[in-house]
Motif scaffolding. Structure first.
Motif, PDB file in Angstrom:
ATOM      1  N   ALA A 124       0.828  -1.213   0.000  1.00  0.00           N
ATOM      2  CA  ALA A 124       0.000   0.000   0.000  1.00  0.00           C
ATOM      3  C   ALA A 124       0.853   1.250   0.000  1.00  0.00           C
ATOM      4  O   ALA A 124       2.022   1.233   0.424  1.00  0.00           O
ATOM      5  N   VAL A 125       0.254   2.301  -0.445  1.00  0.00           N
ATOM      6  CA  VAL A 125       0.790   3.657  -0.306  1.00  0.00           C
ATOM      7  C   VAL A 125      -0.143   4.388   0.640  1.00  0.00           C
ATOM      8  O   VAL A 125      -1.357   4.439   0.413  1.00  0.00           O
ATOM      9  N   ILE A 126       0.410   4.939   1.728  1.00  0.00           N
ATOM     10  CA  ILE A 126      -0.404   5.707   2.680  1.00  0.00           C
ATOM     11  C   ILE A 126       0.007   7.164   2.604  1.00  0.00           C
ATOM     12  O   ILE A 126       1.205   7.492   2.542  1.00  0.00           O
ATOM     13  N   ILE A 127      -0.973   8.045   2.600  1.00  0.00           N
ATOM     14  CA  ILE A 127      -0.705   9.473   2.446  1.00  0.00           C
ATOM     15  C   ILE A 127      -1.759  10.296   3.176  1.00  0.00           C
ATOM     16  O   ILE A 127      -2.926   9.908   3.241  1.00  0.00           O
ATOM     17  N   GLU A 128      -1.338  11.420   3.743  1.00  0.00           N
ATOM     18  CA  GLU A 128      -2.280  12.464   4.133  1.00  0.00           C
ATOM     19  C   GLU A 128      -2.628  13.220   2.850  1.00  0.00           C
ATOM     20  O   GLU A 128      -1.746  13.856   2.265  1.00  0.00           O
ATOM     21  N   PRO A 129      -3.863  13.157   2.367  1.00  0.00           N
ATOM     22  CA  PRO A 129      -4.184  13.837   1.105  1.00  0.00           C
ATOM     23  C   PRO A 129      -3.878  15.330   1.157  1.00  0.00           C
ATOM     24  O   PRO A 129      -3.473  15.914   0.150  1.00  0.00           O
ATOM     25  N   VAL A 130      -4.064  15.932   2.311  1.00  0.00           N
ATOM     26  CA  VAL A 130      -3.504  17.250   2.613  1.00  0.00           C
ATOM     27  C   VAL A 130      -2.562  17.023   3.787  1.00  0.00           C
ATOM     28  O   VAL A 130      -2.995  16.591   4.855  1.00  0.00           O
ATOM     29  N   ALA A 131      -1.296  17.274   3.578  1.00  0.00           N
ATOM     30  CA  ALA A 131      -0.301  16.969   4.606  1.00  0.00           C
ATOM     31  C   ALA A 131      -0.361  18.028   5.696  1.00  0.00           C
ATOM     32  O   ALA A 131       0.271  19.082   5.610  1.00  0.00           O
ATOM     33  N   ALA A 132      -1.130  17.744   6.739  1.00  0.00           N
ATOM     34  CA  ALA A 132      -1.389  18.732   7.794  1.00  0.00           C
ATOM     35  C   ALA A 132      -0.574  18.466   9.044  1.00  0.00           C
ATOM     36  O   ALA A 132      -0.897  18.969  10.119  1.00  0.00           O
ATOM     37  N   ASN A 133       0.489  17.683   8.905  1.00  0.00           N
ATOM     38  CA  ASN A 133       1.375  17.453  10.034  1.00  0.00           C
ATOM     39  C   ASN A 133       2.802  17.905   9.743  1.00  0.00           C
ATOM     40  O   ASN A 133       3.730  17.558  10.462  1.00  0.00           O
ATOM     41  N   MET A 134       2.977  18.660   8.674  1.00  0.00           N
ATOM     42  CA  MET A 134       4.227  19.383   8.444  1.00  0.00           C
ATOM     43  C   MET A 134       3.863  20.824   8.087  1.00  0.00           C
ATOM     44  O   MET A 134       4.343  21.403   7.135  1.00  0.00           O
ATOM     45  N   GLY A 135       3.007  21.389   8.933  1.00  0.00           N
ATOM     46  CA  GLY A 135       2.333  22.635   8.609  1.00  0.00           C
ATOM     47  C   GLY A 135       1.068  22.227   7.878  1.00  0.00           C
ATOM     48  O   GLY A 135       0.355  21.314   8.276  1.00  0.00           O
ATOM     49  N   VAL A 136       0.756  22.893   6.790  1.00  0.00           N
ATOM     50  CA  VAL A 136      -0.313  22.431   5.903  1.00  0.00           C
ATOM     51  C   VAL A 136       0.258  22.480   4.492  1.00  0.00           C
ATOM     52  O   VAL A 136       0.549  23.564   3.976  1.00  0.00           O
ATOM     53  N   VAL A 137       0.438  21.323   3.885  1.00  0.00           N
ATOM     54  CA  VAL A 137       0.981  21.240   2.537  1.00  0.00           C
ATOM     55  C   VAL A 137      -0.078  20.600   1.652  1.00  0.00           C
ATOM     56  O   VAL A 137      -0.521  19.479   1.915  1.00  0.00           O
ATOM     57  N   THR A 138      -0.483  21.309   0.634  1.00  0.00           N
ATOM     58  CA  THR A 138      -1.573  20.842  -0.223  1.00  0.00           C
ATOM     59  C   THR A 138      -1.020  20.067  -1.423  1.00  0.00           C
ATOM     60  O   THR A 138       0.112  20.297  -1.862  1.00  0.00           O
ATOM     61  N   PRO A 139      -1.804  19.140  -1.963  1.00  0.00           N
ATOM     62  CA  PRO A 139      -1.338  18.366  -3.120  1.00  0.00           C
ATOM     63  C   PRO A 139      -1.316  19.216  -4.381  1.00  0.00           C
ATOM     64  O   PRO A 139      -2.206  20.034  -4.608  1.00  0.00           O
ATOM     65  N   LYS A 140      -0.286  19.009  -5.192  1.00  0.00           N
ATOM     66  CA  LYS A 140      -0.238  19.682  -6.486  1.00  0.00           C
ATOM     67  C   LYS A 140      -1.328  19.126  -7.394  1.00  0.00           C
ATOM     68  O   LYS A 140      -1.872  18.050  -7.165  1.00  0.00           O
ATOM     69  N   ASP A 141      -1.612  19.878  -8.454  1.00  0.00           N
ATOM     70  CA  ASP A 141      -2.640  19.458  -9.396  1.00  0.00           C
ATOM     71  C   ASP A 141      -2.368  18.039  -9.889  1.00  0.00           C
ATOM     72  O   ASP A 141      -1.259  17.727 -10.341  1.00  0.00           O
ATOM     73  N   ASN A 142      -3.387  17.203  -9.769  1.00  0.00           N
ATOM     74  CA  ASN A 142      -3.379  15.826 -10.280  1.00  0.00           C
ATOM     75  C   ASN A 142      -2.450  14.871  -9.532  1.00  0.00           C
ATOM     76  O   ASN A 142      -2.357  13.698  -9.901  1.00  0.00           O
ATOM     77  N   PHE A 143      -1.770  15.331  -8.475  1.00  0.00           N
ATOM     78  CA  PHE A 143      -0.867  14.428  -7.758  1.00  0.00           C
ATOM     79  C   PHE A 143      -1.632  13.254  -7.160  1.00  0.00           C
ATOM     80  O   PHE A 143      -1.226  12.096  -7.306  1.00  0.00           O
TER      81      PHE A 143
END
Length: 425
Positions: free
Chosen positions: A201-220
């Motif tokens: 599996a690949v596990i991800i925070e779809p919005v990475a909110a535990n290194m500040g708030v880092v949003t996904p780039k388009d289509n990532f």
């Protein structure tokens, strides 16, 4: 005047490691000593010395309707009157499962647990059991709780402390955890090529909110979904923070991407100790007692927590306009900070989406773990202390989010912006 927080902290350090029961509360990343809290209502919180703050932590996210909501409180009290815990099945568990599955299209079956950490730990075990593979891909700076396998280049408090891993984690527990770079699909493809047919599996925070708030780039996220499907690996969304915060179907609804498994956190219990994981029926039927993947918990589906969570989620269903208010607050906050940065030529960057925001003390565009780490944490510490002394309670770490609630007002945001501007004057 006696400072009760100081006295409590002096007592706490004698009996509790660091004086706190979760590391980020110790204020080590921002300087000073922690304030001990006594009560909260709506958007406000009070410490034991009677000081009032406008709270932008919200118990790290679940207080989306504000603190101590009367409907939620009444539901919890009513449930408690019948008993605090049974260690047996209860009607509220069924209602909660039906509600979550009805709100999140990718979730056909769900299992309640007691924390986000437990939800992640369980989801990873199910993914391995379903695929017959061992390796997991995570992303640098994404925090998925403190289970051994996930304390590899983690975010949140681990990132704040400058400790990339944890002592006490055997090498064997982490050897099957592979790390990729957030917003970098090629780094994921490289791992799949290096370990063919080994990645469960690949596990991800779809919005990475535990290194500040880092949003996904388009289509990532969309490209990641396609890659996992191609490689017969499961895609797990860790929505412990974003679930039911970015909409009734979470980040996956906002971005239009369906994972195979999803983990949820304490927002499901309106702030009480709750977590959940769920996904496609064929995957979830791997879980005991139906399947061979064992997971259990005496307090899972606790009746009081279920009552509180049902009250909160049903309020969100009945009042979807809450999300319009939350998104408007978030836009006002982020735009105000951006204007301040531009007007004063400040060495800062603002990120966020919906009711989440983060002010980084770096001019770099923050898109991943490396750029997040470029932030001047000492400067953030000074900023945090300034805001605290002016009655604004932010997360005591550069690498956490600002959490907005429905109880916050535009006037609250204006005061925050005014106070922030005073930091640079």
């Amino acid at each position: 005047m006696q400072n009760h927080s100081e006295t409590l902290f002096d007592r706490a350090v004698q009996k509790i490691p660091g004086g706190v029961n979760s590391p980020v509360r110790a204020f080590q990343a921002v300087g000073g000593r922690p304030r001990f809290m006594a009560k909260a209502t709506q958007q406000h919180i009070w410490d034991v010395d009677g000081r009032q703050y406008t709270d932008y932590v919200g118990s790290w996210g679940p207080m989306i309707l504000g603190h101590n909501h009367p409907v939620i409180r009444q539901a919890a009290v009513h449930a408690a009157q019948s008993g605090l815990s049974f260690g047996a099945a209860t009607p509220a568990e069924v209602e909660m499962a039906e509600l979550i599955c009805g709100l999140v299209p990718s979730v056909e079956m769900v299992r309640m647990v007691n924390s986000g950490t437990e939800a992640v730990m369980s989801a990873l075990r199910v993914a391995r059991g379903f695929t017959g593979r061992d390796k997991i891909i995570k992303f640098e700076g994404c925090y998925h709780g403190h289970c051994d396998a996930m304390l590899v280049k983690a975010g949140s408090g681990v990132m704040t402390a400058g400790v990339p891993d944890s002592a006490g984690v055997p090498e064997g527990c982490a050897k099957d955890t592979l790390t990729a770079r957030y917003n970098d699909l090629e780094s994921v493809k490289k791992l799949f090529a290096e370990f063919p047919r080994q990645i469960a599996a690949v596990i991800i925070e779809p919005v990475a909110a535990n290194m500040g708030v880092v949003t996904p780039k388009d289509n990532f996220l969309q490209d990641l979904r396609e890659l996992c499907t191609k490689e017969n690996a499961l895609l797990i969304f860790d929505e412990v923070i974003t679930g039911f915060r970015l909409g009734l179907s979470g980040a996956q609804g906002l971005f239009g991407v369906a994972p195979d498994l999803t983990t949820f956190g304490k927002i499901v219990g309106a702030g009480m100790p709750v977590g959940a994981y769920g996904g496609r029926k064929e995957i979830m039927e791997m879980v005991s007692p139906v399947g061979a993947v064992y997971q259990a918990g005496t307090l899972s589906g606790n009746p009081v927590a279920m009552a509180a969570g049902l009250a909160q989620l049903n309020l969100l269903v009945e009042h979807p306009e809450v999300y319009d208010h939350l998104f408007a607050l978030g836009e006002h906050l982020r735009n105000g900070l951006k204007q301040m940065i531009q007007c004063h030529d400040l060495p800062c960057t603002v990120t966020g989406v919906g009711s989440l925001a983060c002010l980084f003390f770096t001019k770099e565009a923050v898109t991943d773990y490396q750029t997040a780490k470029s932030s001047d944490t000492a400067a953030f510490g000074a900023y945090f202390r300034h805001m605290l002394e002016h009655g604004i309670y932010l997360a005591p770490s550069q690498f956490e989010a600002v959490f907005l609630s429905n109880a916050h007002t535009m006037k609250d945001i204006d005061f925050l912006l005014h106070t922030a501007e005073g930091f640079w004057d």
